[in-house]
Design an enzyme around this catalytic site. Structure first.
Site, PDB file in Angstrom:
ATOM      1  N   HIS A   1       0.801  -1.230   0.000  1.00 19.97           N
ATOM      2  CA  HIS A   1       0.000   0.000   0.000  1.00 19.97           C
ATOM      3  C   HIS A   1       0.831   1.276   0.000  1.00 19.97           C
ATOM      4  O   HIS A   1       0.311   2.354  -0.277  1.00 19.97           O
ATOM      5  CB  HIS A   1      -0.931   0.039   1.219  1.00 19.97           C
ATOM      6  CG  HIS A   1      -2.182  -0.779   1.055  1.00 19.97           C
ATOM      7  ND1 HIS A   1      -2.169  -2.139   0.885  1.00 19.97           N
ATOM      8  CD2 HIS A   1      -3.491  -0.417   1.041  1.00 19.97           C
ATOM      9  CE1 HIS A   1      -3.405  -2.585   0.773  1.00 19.97           C
ATOM     10  NE2 HIS A   1      -4.231  -1.553   0.864  1.00 19.97           N
TER      11      HIS A   1
ATOM     12  N   ARG B   1     -13.156   0.582  -5.783  1.00 21.59           N
ATOM     13  CA  ARG B   1     -13.759   1.663  -4.987  1.00 21.59           C
ATOM     14  C   ARG B   1     -13.618   2.966  -5.712  1.00 21.59           C
ATOM     15  O   ARG B   1     -12.587   3.209  -6.336  1.00 21.59           O
ATOM     16  CB  ARG B   1     -13.007   1.814  -3.666  1.00 21.59           C
ATOM     17  CG  ARG B   1     -13.430   0.788  -2.751  1.00 21.59           C
ATOM     18  CD  ARG B   1     -13.175   1.083  -1.315  1.00 21.59           C
ATOM     19  NE  ARG B   1     -13.778  -0.038  -0.669  1.00 21.59           N
ATOM     20  CZ  ARG B   1     -13.194  -0.792   0.235  1.00 21.59           C
ATOM     21  NH1 ARG B   1     -12.008  -0.463   0.685  1.00 21.59           N
ATOM     22  NH2 ARG B   1     -13.812  -1.823   0.709  1.00 21.59           N
TER      23      ARG B   1
END
Ligand code: MIC
Ligand code: SF4
Length: 755
Positions: free
Chosen positions: A98, A450
């Site tokens: 990430h 998303r």
């Protein structure tokens, strides 16, 4: 010594235990079982005595594995350190995916990440070695792709500190996203507690063809279920259509099940999974699955009369499924491509596309990249290349090395695309975008999962639309949303071209995967001598201290510091992007609390009126001001409060800054558990219209807390500024154990007492 790998011996043991536990359950229930029930009940801590009641009972489960990613692992491991264990009780891996910012391309981006995140990576690496966890270095791939390639197995159970953990459902695993505190429980040898899910059966008939992709199955399902339709349910796929979807395609579908809120989604074991297991060097597992097929598929009666076994049944006909585009701002605003041009006009969306992106854990498999490359090839054969920037992020080192060998990197280079590192990148706002100024409305099309405002590039004016990788590439050629790029003629320099559907891609590479695990570090046999370093005064890491326990008194006349209107996802409560930097430092990350929440009174994001001073300021500053004066507070949420991520920071920040309760119309599953685990009270408004009773300047009393018990209502009184009162009828979902968390101040405090 615990082994980190999913070895055939381990799987054999899981299947043997599953048989024993299911025998007990079959004797108790005396009826056929769905696949979900089989895997779930096969992992019950105490199958003989567990209360079984879907939607009501809490189950204590024994997962086989845990997976952590770098942005959530920091907080999880800081909590695990408080548990005082030497080794994680179950096989666990940490994945560095990430924290890599996409800027100039794979190698340079990974080098820069290693440099800027050195302190965090070495904390994670040393903690992994210390506690016996497998460690995947930055650049090795996105957690879910790496788990699918190496650790997932049919009939297994896994929890992961990332909401897209259900990706492994594509390989028949019951895999669920949780907060770090849940992961810490399991790593410390305690069961995982979860509400027994209801069952949604999705029957797939026909076969995918043309432009329709696995992504369209889940986009269509989101249209049906909406972003909360799967809450506290498991979505189980069945029907002949399943066989037409590859294993990684199934993983796309289950991955994005996180968007309808399901506990997980799962496919039955079939030949496509077998092919994938064999191609990823796990033939012995495939053999085991073949001999244990009855454990890995539903009983035949289920498919014959699904309505008898599922609480809801949805049918999707793959023969007629059209390619879809969803968005902007929510993943359930779905439209077939044919309807997009009209919607763009009607809603005034910017038609010109500013960027296209392929990747994310949902769509970065070998098959995805091959389909994307086929569209690029076809366009080039017709004389055109990408007409807007196209960024491609492969899912793992293995995918990257394989597409490199197969010449696909060269295809993308010629097409004008940029290949980024094997990581989350722009999907989580790690995208250094210099081409569009913040505040400029623009549209992007990507294959992610998303699309909440500001998620990808920090710009709330960016409209993010989601589609399959092949459709994203088609849009990179069209450059605009006002035509259907897969059906219409695309105008190009005085002429037009039409794209034809890409041929079916091989689900696994014909020449096999290039097997790569250079980014993997196995833990030493004994890590006790390893020091886990957290520097005093670091801005990125901070050791945790247990939260102060509840003082035994009711909460009386506490100020409401925030009333959120509309969507308040974890990206609104604690955004990622640049804030990922502080994921290991609770006090610093708390500076982003509620930064994206829309103030119901003013319509402004991130700010409200300080109830003590009347000043308008950032919510987080109001909370700090109150905390400084020793005052506790509450916040109000709308529907599906805490939708999205598993990041427990969204619950720890309010707790750290003096929040005691969140009162909302409804909550997303992972976030509700995170709130409870951190010692807050998530309270549901029994009558959702009571939300309107909360006025600016109100104070809240929460009464009768000594008697907090499962199933009892909670009395909440609103004290309005004009002296009048309103009573809100609220319910909570605490079970007996969870009441203990509240009373002790957090689940971790309870855990410390137990160990
Ligand atoms: C996400 O997709 O939002 C994330 C970033 O992967 C999160 C986890 C996190 O916030 O670290 C998730 O989905 O759980
Ligand atoms: Fe990473 Fe995006 Fe997947 Fe979250 S959704 S794990 S940020 S790729």
């Amino acid at each position: 010594m615990a082994v980190v790998e999913t070895t055939p011996e381990m799987v054999e043991q899981v299947y043997a235990r599953s048989r024993e536990r299911l025998a007990v359950i079959r004797a108790r229930l005396g009826r056929p079982l769905t696949l979900t029930e089989k895997v779930l009940f096969a992992h019950l801590h105490d199958p003989e005595h567990a209360t079984l009641d879907a939607g009501k009972a809490y189950l204590e489960l024994r997962p086989d594995r845990v997976a952590l990613q770098d942005a959530t692992a920091q907080m999880a491991l800081l909590q695990f350190m408080l548990a005082g264990m030497d080794r994680a009780a179950v096989p666990t891996t940490v994945h560095c995916d990430h924290l890599i910012v996409a800027r100039s391309g794979a190698a340079a981006d990974v080098d820069r990440a290693i440099d800027t995140n050195r302190e965090v990576y070495s904390f994670l690496e040393s903690a992994a070695a210390r506690y016996g966890l497998g460690f995947w270095k930055p650049g090795s791939g996105i957690i879910h792709q790496v788990v699918l390639e190496n650790y997932a197995f049919p009939g297994g159970m896994m929890i992961g500190t990332d909401s897209h953990t259900p990706n492994a459902g594509g390989l028949g695993m019951f895999a669920s996203g949780v907060g770090g505190a849940d992961a810490v429980d399991v790593m410390s040898g305690f069961p995982w507690e979860v509400l027994q899910p209801k069952l949604i059966g999705v029957k797939l008939t026909g076969r995918l063809s043309g432009w329709a992709a696995p992504k369209d199955v889940i986009l269509k399902l989101l249209d049906v279920l909406t972003v909360k339709g799967g809450t506290n349910a498991v979505v189980e796929f069945f029907g002949e259509g399943c066989a037409s979807i590859s294993c990684t395609g199934k993983a796309t579908v289950t991955n994005m099940g996180a968007e309808h809120g399901a506990t997980t989604s799962i496919f039955p074991y079939d030949a496509r999974m077998e092919v994938y297991l064999r191609a990823t060097h796990r033939s012995s597992l495939a053999d085991l699955c073949d001999t244990n097929r009855d454990l890995l598929t539903a009983d035949p009666e289920v498919e014959e009369a699904p309505e008898k076994f599922f609480h809801r049944v949805v049918h999707i006909d793959l023969n007629t499924l059209e390619p879809h585009l969803v968005g902007p701002h929510t993943p359930d605003l779905a439209r077939p491509l044919s309807q997009v041009p009209a919607a763009v006009k009607e809603n005034n969306y910017p038609a010109k596309i500013s960027a296209t992106l392929v990747g994310s854990c949902t769509n970065s498999s070998y098959e995805d990249i091959v389909r994307a490359a086929s569209v690029a090839r076809e366009a080039m054969a017709k004389g055109i290349t990408a007409r807007v920037p196209l960024l491609i992020s492969p899912g793992s080192e293995q995918v990257y090395a394989t597409i490199e060998r197969d010449g696909l990197l060269a295809v993308f280079a010629e097409f004008g695309a940029t290949v980024m590192s094997n990581s989350c990148g722009p999907c989580i706002g790690q995208w250094q975008r210099d081409d569009v100024a913040k505040g400029t409305p623009n549209s992007i099309v990507n294959s992610f999962n998303r699309n909440f405002p500001a998620r990808n590039d920090g710009n709330p004016e960016t409209l993010s639309f989601i589609a399959s990788p092949e459709v994203v590439v088609a849009y990179s050629v069209a450059g605009t949303l006002d035509i259907n790029p897969v059906a219409d003629e695309i105008p190009v320099e005085g002429s037009t071209v039409a794209l034809t559907a890409p041929p079916p891609a091989p689900e696994v590479p014909p020449q096999g995967f290039v097997f790569k695990a250079e980014g993997y570090l196995a833990p030493p046999a004994d890590g006790r001598a390893i020091a886990v370093e957290v520097k005093a005064g670091s801005e990125r890491l901070q050791l945790l201290a247990p939260f102060t326990p509840w003082d035994g008194h009711d909460y009386v006349e506490l100020p409401v510091i925030m009333k959120a209107r509309g969507k308040c996802t974890t990206d609104h409560i604690s955004p990622a992007g640049p804030w990922l930097r502080f994921r290991g430092h609770l006090d610093n990350i708390a500076n982003n609390m509620f930064i994206g929440a829309i103030n119901a009174f003013s319509g402004e994001a991130g700010k409200g009126t300080n109830p003590l001073t009347g000043e308008v300021m950032e919510f987080t500053k109001i909370a700090r001001d109150l905390k400084g004066r020793g005052r506790q507070w509450v916040a109000i949420g709308d529907e599906n409060y805490g939708e999205g991520s598993s990041r427990e920071h969204a619950a720890m920040e309010p707790r750290h800054l003096g929040g005691v309760a969140i009162i909302a119309r409804s909550f997303a599953r992972i976030h509700e558990t995170n709130l409870k685990k951190q010692g807050l009270l998530p309270l549901h408004l029994v009558d959702p219209s009571d939300y309107d009773k909360v006025r600016e300047g109100d104070k809240v009393s929460i009464l009768g807390l000594k008697g907090l018990a499962p199933g009892t209502p909670v009395k909440v009184v609103l004290h309005h500024a004009d002296g009048t009162l309103d009573e809100l009828s609220c319910r909570h979902t605490f079970n007996a154990e969870q009441v203990g968390w509240f009373k002790a101040g957090s689940a971790l405090n309870v855990l410390r007492r137990k160990t």
